[in-house]
Scaffold this active site. Structure first.
Site, mmCIF file in Angstrom:
data_model
loop_
_atom_site.group_PDB
_atom_site.id
_atom_site.type_symbol
_atom_site.label_atom_id
_atom_site.label_comp_id
_atom_site.label_asym_id
_atom_site.label_seq_id
_atom_site.Cartn_x
_atom_site.Cartn_y
_atom_site.Cartn_z
ATOM 1 N N ARG A 246 0.841 -1.208 0.000
ATOM 2 C CA ARG A 246 0.000 0.000 0.000
ATOM 3 C C ARG A 246 0.873 1.254 0.000
ATOM 4 N NH1 ARG A 246 -5.194 1.876 1.553
ATOM 5 N NH2 ARG A 246 -5.250 3.541 3.088
ATOM 6 N N HIS A 277 -8.359 7.173 3.202
ATOM 7 C CA HIS A 277 -7.826 7.843 4.390
ATOM 8 C C HIS A 277 -8.887 8.731 5.015
ATOM 9 C CE1 HIS A 277 -3.345 7.404 3.084
ATOM 10 N NE2 HIS A 277 -3.734 6.414 3.851
#
Length: 309
Positions: A246, A277
């Site tokens: 990631r 996020h």
């Protein structure tokens, strides 16, 4: 009279309803509550919080102490509105250290070697599942738990769209993927349906037993793949993790934007949304994860000021 434990239970339940997982935070807070009960304390005091935070015989790491105290401080701020006698530990009670593990950024050659290593797994369907999983993580930046949590209905093989549900922050998002990724997922789905014509799970990625992949049990296999691919610890001096795929995706995306002369500041919210996020500052952190990114960002900043010191 409501006890501190009852207040803590209600506080954690409220936060979880807002979408917070609170796994480590909850463990720390309830450990502190148990400490108060063991000492017979009925009021949360700064002294008790500091004593508990530093009473960790297995660790003398001040970063660890600081994080333990922070969990109590956050709860104490909430509790003080309900119980005025509560003391909120001062911000300077322990030195503030924020240390984030330096990620391992996989090179293209390492990614290729890692995918090739999956071919050594047996049976062949297990190899195909791992090849698909690692490839998906590398090209989308999904969290491992998100990839394992995908159901068949979450993978649109017509429009090339993934629906990621119940993410780290309790939200869902849609992740478009490239046509080549869609083709690879379609090929895996055909193999999976051939192997498991009567599925016992709704999962898209399945084990050889026909069950959903367990993201908590797969690091062992990943460690074997690293060994097969001869990928060792880099500058971080720590064995690479699956989560580093990631990090690599995010860093590579930012690098490509800088090299193409794109307005990174304007595009960053897009990456924030794509990665799931909670806020842009989590995405900004990737700027410090690569020396090349830092150099490009510094050069862009210097250019914006006309090269003046």
């Amino acid at each position: 009279m409501t006890t501190i434990r009852q207040h803590a239970d209600e506080y954690l339940a409220m936060r979880r309803r807002l979408g917070f997982k609170l796994t480590s935070f909850g463990e720390k807070l309830m450990s502190f509550v148990s400490y108060l009960e063991h000492t017979g304390a009925t009021v949360l005091t700064a002294e008790a919080a500091l004593t508990w935070a530093t009473s960790t015989p297995r660790s003398t790491d001040q970063v660890h102490w600081s994080r333990r105290l922070m969990a109590v401080r956050i709860f104490a701020r909430h509790l003080k509105a309900l119980e005025p006698a509560t003391e909120v530990p001062p911000d300077d009670a322990l030195p503030h250290h924020y240390r984030r593990i330096t990620p391992h950024l996989f090179t293209p050659a390492e990614l290729a070697a890692l995918l090739q290593a999956t071919g050594e797994l047996r049976p062949s369907f297990r190899a195909h599942t791992w090849h698909t999983l690692l490839g998906l993580l590398a090209v989308t930046g999904l969290r491992t738990s998100e990839a394992c949590g995908l159901d068949r209905t979450d993978v649109d093989l017509t429009d090339g769209l993934l629906t990621v549900r119940d993410t780290k922050f309790g939200k869902s998002r849609q992740v478009p993927v490239h046509a080549s990724t869609t083709a690879a997922l379609r090929k895996y789905a055909r193999d999976r349906d051939c192997q498991r014509p009567a599925p016992s799970t709704a999962a898209f990625l399945v084990s050889t037993r026909g069950t959903r992949l367990d993201s908590h049990n797969i690091p062992h296999t990943f460690a074997k793949l690293l060994e097969t691919a001869d990928i060792t610890a880099g500058q971080s001096r720590r064995r690479p993790r699956m989560h580093d795929l990631r990090h690599t995706f995010a860093t590579t995306t930012l690098l490509n934007w800088y090299r193409d002369g794109a307005d990174v500041q304007a595009k960053l919210p897009l990456l924030t949304t794509y990665l799931g996020h909670a806020d842009p500052k989590s995405t900004y952190w990737y700027l410090s994860g690569s020396p090349e990114l830092l150099a490009l960002a510094a050069a862009r900043l210097e250019h914006s000021f006309g090269g003046r010191p």
